[in-house]
Design a protein around this motif. Sequence first.
Motif, PDB file in Angstrom:
ATOM      1  N   ILE A  17       0.739  -1.352  -0.209  1.00 52.67           N
ATOM      2  CA  ILE A  17      -0.294  -0.176  -0.050  1.00 52.67           C
ATOM      3  C   ILE A  17       0.744   1.177   0.162  1.00 52.67           C
ATOM      4  O   ILE A  17       1.983   1.699   1.259  1.00 52.67           O
ATOM      5  N   GLU A  18       0.885   1.842  -1.218  1.00 54.25           N
ATOM      6  CA  GLU A  18       1.699   2.747  -1.324  1.00 54.25           C
ATOM      7  C   GLU A  18       0.865   4.277  -1.190  1.00 54.25           C
ATOM      8  O   GLU A  18      -0.705   4.241  -1.593  1.00 54.25           O
ATOM      9  N   LEU A  19       1.188   5.029   0.549  1.00 57.01           N
ATOM     10  CA  LEU A  19       0.485   6.019   1.014  1.00 57.01           C
ATOM     11  C   LEU A  19       0.169   7.562  -0.173  1.00 57.01           C
ATOM     12  O   LEU A  19      -0.657   8.052   0.105  1.00 57.01           O
ATOM     13  N   ARG A  20       1.294   7.709  -0.769  1.00 54.62           N
ATOM     14  CA  ARG A  20       1.336   8.787  -1.719  1.00 54.62           C
ATOM     15  C   ARG A  20       0.227   9.028  -2.458  1.00 54.62           C
ATOM     16  O   ARG A  20      -0.364   9.779  -2.067  1.00 54.62           O
ATOM     17  N   ASP A  21      -0.420   7.023  -2.836  1.00 54.24           N
ATOM     18  CA  ASP A  21      -1.686   7.564  -3.337  1.00 54.24           C
ATOM     19  C   ASP A  21      -2.426   7.879  -3.278  1.00 54.24           C
ATOM     20  O   ASP A  21      -3.700   7.971  -3.198  1.00 54.24           O
ATOM     21  N   LEU A  22      -2.412   8.090  -1.755  1.00 50.31           N
ATOM     22  CA  LEU A  22      -3.512   8.256  -1.027  1.00 50.31           C
ATOM     23  C   LEU A  22      -4.141   8.848  -0.382  1.00 50.31           C
ATOM     24  O   LEU A  22      -4.638   9.411   0.876  1.00 50.31           O
ATOM     25  N   ALA A  23      -2.608  10.081  -0.524  1.00 49.61           N
ATOM     26  CA  ALA A  23      -2.396  11.220   0.710  1.00 49.61           C
ATOM     27  C   ALA A  23      -3.525  12.126   0.922  1.00 49.61           C
ATOM     28  O   ALA A  23      -3.975  12.909   1.841  1.00 49.61           O
ATOM     29  N   VAL A  24      -4.162  12.513  -0.667  1.00 52.78           N
ATOM     30  CA  VAL A  24      -5.920  13.336  -0.818  1.00 52.78           C
ATOM     31  C   VAL A  24      -6.732  12.605  -0.035  1.00 52.78           C
ATOM     32  O   VAL A  24      -7.629  13.456   0.780  1.00 52.78           O
ATOM     33  N   ASP A  25      -7.033  11.622  -0.284  1.00 55.82           N
ATOM     34  CA  ASP A  25      -8.336  10.752   0.448  1.00 55.82           C
ATOM     35  C   ASP A  25      -7.709  11.306   2.301  1.00 55.82           C
ATOM     36  O   ASP A  25      -8.813  10.804   2.978  1.00 55.82           O
ATOM     37  N   ILE A  26      -7.027  10.526   2.720  1.00 58.60           N
ATOM     38  CA  ILE A  26      -6.307  10.506   4.466  1.00 58.60           C
ATOM     39  C   ILE A  26      -6.714  11.869   5.151  1.00 58.60           C
ATOM     40  O   ILE A  26      -7.521  11.818   5.479  1.00 58.60           O
ATOM     41  N   ALA A  27      -6.324  13.640   4.046  1.00 63.36           N
ATOM     42  CA  ALA A  27      -6.538  14.165   4.352  1.00 63.36           C
ATOM     43  C   ALA A  27      -8.280  14.840   4.531  1.00 63.36           C
ATOM     44  O   ALA A  27      -8.829  15.141   5.648  1.00 63.36           O
ATOM     45  N   ASN A  28      -8.759  14.309   3.813  1.00 62.23           N
ATOM     46  CA  ASN A  28     -10.311  14.704   3.600  1.00 62.23           C
ATOM     47  C   ASN A  28     -10.882  13.602   4.750  1.00 62.23           C
ATOM     48  O   ASN A  28     -11.437  13.925   5.471  1.00 62.23           O
ATOM     49  N   ASN A  29     -10.515  12.643   5.130  1.00 65.32           N
ATOM     50  CA  ASN A  29     -10.924  12.152   5.912  1.00 65.32           C
ATOM     51  C   ASN A  29     -10.732  12.272   6.988  1.00 65.32           C
ATOM     52  O   ASN A  29     -11.603  12.316   7.687  1.00 65.32           O
ATOM     53  N   LEU A  30      -9.928  12.406   7.573  1.00 63.51           N
ATOM     54  CA  LEU A  30      -9.815  13.333   8.375  1.00 63.51           C
ATOM     55  C   LEU A  30     -10.664  14.956   9.018  1.00 63.51           C
ATOM     56  O   LEU A  30     -10.608  15.088  10.288  1.00 63.51           O
ATOM     57  N   VAL A  31     -10.919  15.096   8.132  1.00 57.71           N
ATOM     58  CA  VAL A  31     -11.481  16.405   8.399  1.00 57.71           C
ATOM     59  C   VAL A  31     -13.601  15.801   8.428  1.00 57.71           C
ATOM     60  O   VAL A  31     -13.559  16.581   8.581  1.00 57.71           O
ATOM     61  N   THR A  32     -12.843  14.868   7.605  1.00 60.84           N
ATOM     62  CA  THR A  32     -14.867  14.658   7.162  1.00 60.84           C
ATOM     63  C   THR A  32     -15.367  13.455   8.118  1.00 60.84           C
ATOM     64  O   THR A  32     -16.562  13.184   8.205  1.00 60.84           O
ATOM     65  N   GLY A  33     -13.895  12.563   7.850  1.00 58.53           N
ATOM     66  CA  GLY A  33     -14.321  11.412   8.838  1.00 58.53           C
ATOM     67  C   GLY A  33     -15.252  10.340   7.741  1.00 58.53           C
ATOM     68  O   GLY A  33     -15.224   9.595   8.941  1.00 58.53           O
ATOM     69  N   PHE A  34     -15.403  10.967   6.762  1.00 59.40           N
ATOM     70  CA  PHE A  34     -15.709   9.653   6.180  1.00 59.40           C
ATOM     71  C   PHE A  34     -14.239   8.984   4.963  1.00 59.40           C
ATOM     72  O   PHE A  34     -14.325   9.931   4.473  1.00 59.40           O
TER      73      PHE A  34
END
Length: 219
Positions: A50-67
Amino acid sequence: MFATAPLKIVAVSAGLSSPSSTRLLADRVAGAARERLEADQDRRVDVRIIELRDLAVDIANNLVTGFPPRALRDAMEAVTEADGLIAVTPVFTASYSGLFKSFFDLIDHTALTGKPVVIAATGGTARHSLVLEHALRPLFAYLRAVTLPTSVYAASEDWGSSGDEYTEGLPARIRRAGGELASAVLGRTVSGATRALGLADGEDAVVPFEQQLADLRLD
């Protein structure tokens, strides 16, 4: 003949560049674990990186929205459902990277309970190798994972001058960590008594837990 249900090894790489020494280290530890597992039993072994660099935007969005978006949710489920986990981060400001921490902040603090984990890190200098002990081990202790004894730190000089070949010390640590993960996945205990069992240097003996208890009683 392989059984239908494969063993699942998941490696999380928080490297930001491409190609990345962090990803390279994740690949090699996962490869060592797969090699040992396939040599010891007849079940198929699936490895996922799992390459977290490919998920960086999704991770940030989840931290803000919870989804979590679908790709991030899939990655989180892969981590929590793995039989064995490898977690690799570059060293930033003498600790794990913010991307690495943010991803594991999204994992429920009980979801990794009892799961065997190899921790590993990459950095520009060997002076940062203690990040494994002062940062990564406490993180996975909080997550209730079983952090294996051998951790792997790779400084720039460990990879050799070309960046492709590794030097003598790093491959041995990778093999040892991969062997410990394989043993933990199979529910066995790793022993360092390689010479007594006739194994080559750099290999780890797998000794049944009851035998180790018997040895302790003899002492």
